[in-house]
Write a protein that holds these residues in place. Structure first.
Motif, PDB file in Angstrom:
ATOM      1  N   GLN A  86       0.862  -1.180   0.000  1.00 27.70           N
ATOM      2  CA  GLN A  86       0.000   0.000   0.000  1.00 27.70           C
ATOM      3  C   GLN A  86       0.897   1.229   0.000  1.00 27.70           C
ATOM      4  O   GLN A  86       1.724   1.402   0.884  1.00 27.70           O
ATOM      5  N   LEU A  87       0.709   2.046  -1.014  1.00 23.21           N
ATOM      6  CA  LEU A  87       1.484   3.272  -1.135  1.00 23.21           C
ATOM      7  C   LEU A  87       0.581   4.461  -0.880  1.00 23.21           C
ATOM      8  O   LEU A  87      -0.580   4.456  -1.282  1.00 23.21           O
ATOM      9  N   ASN A  88       1.145   5.482  -0.251  1.00 18.40           N
ATOM     10  CA  ASN A  88       0.359   6.712  -0.153  1.00 18.40           C
ATOM     11  C   ASN A  88       0.519   7.473  -1.465  1.00 18.40           C
ATOM     12  O   ASN A  88       1.327   7.096  -2.327  1.00 18.40           O
ATOM     13  N   SER A  89      -0.233   8.527  -1.658  1.00 22.17           N
ATOM     14  CA  SER A  89      -0.225   9.229  -2.948  1.00 22.17           C
ATOM     15  C   SER A  89       1.149   9.806  -3.276  1.00 22.17           C
ATOM     16  O   SER A  89       1.564   9.812  -4.435  1.00 22.17           O
ATOM     17  N   HIS A  90       1.897  10.249  -2.274  1.00 24.29           N
ATOM     18  CA  HIS A  90       3.229  10.806  -2.527  1.00 24.29           C
ATOM     19  C   HIS A  90       4.194   9.726  -3.026  1.00 24.29           C
ATOM     20  O   HIS A  90       4.976   9.958  -3.946  1.00 24.29           O
ATOM     21  N   GLU A  91       4.127   8.544  -2.417  1.00 25.84           N
ATOM     22  CA  GLU A  91       4.979   7.438  -2.849  1.00 25.84           C
ATOM     23  C   GLU A  91       4.617   6.989  -4.260  1.00 25.84           C
ATOM     24  O   GLU A  91       5.500   6.713  -5.080  1.00 25.84           O
ATOM     25  N   PRO A 151      -4.836   8.791  -7.492  1.00 25.10           N
ATOM     26  CA  PRO A 151      -6.091   9.318  -6.951  1.00 25.10           C
ATOM     27  C   PRO A 151      -6.810  10.167  -8.005  1.00 25.10           C
ATOM     28  O   PRO A 151      -6.178  10.856  -8.791  1.00 25.10           O
TER      29      PRO A 151
END
Length: 114
Positions: free
Chosen positions: A70-75, A108
């Motif tokens: 799971q990556l956040n949007s920045h990653e 996103p």
């Protein structure tokens, strides 16, 4: 790690996944490097936690899938930028383009609408 080595290591994983049983010699010929170089690349793959064995040729153990991350949007954006940057070079590997296409599907909606 140099860019050409990184691309070769990533490509070796994909080739072994798609052609289980491929030999060190076949990979060395494909990348125009020595078998010893491919053996070092396989060590890097193992050190990265991807189980790979030489059993009648190279194969991923249990033909595993790389675990879901799971990556956040920045990653995610960072990975997209890196893969886009790599795909801008005329490389013999299709890995950067393939990764970019796969990753861009998970942007996103807020970002894709801009």
């Amino acid at each position: 790690m140099k860019l050409d080595r990184l691309l070769r290591v990533m490509s070796v994983v994909e080739i072994v996944r798609n052609k289980p049983g491929i030999t060190y010699q076949e990979l060395a010929e494909e990348f125009e490097v020595s078998e010893r170089t491919i053996r070092r690349d396989v060590n890097i793959i193992e050190d990265a936690g991807i189980p790979i064995k030489n059993c009648n040729g190279l194969r991923l153990v249990s033909d595993i899938e790389i675990p879901k991350v799971q990556l956040n949007s920045h990653e995610l954006i960072f990975l997209l930028l890196v893969t886009h940057f790599l795909s801008s070079y005329e490389l013999e590997s299709e890995v950067p383009d393939s990764m970019y296409k796969k990753l861009s599907k998970f942007l996103p909606k807020k970002i894709t609408s801009k």
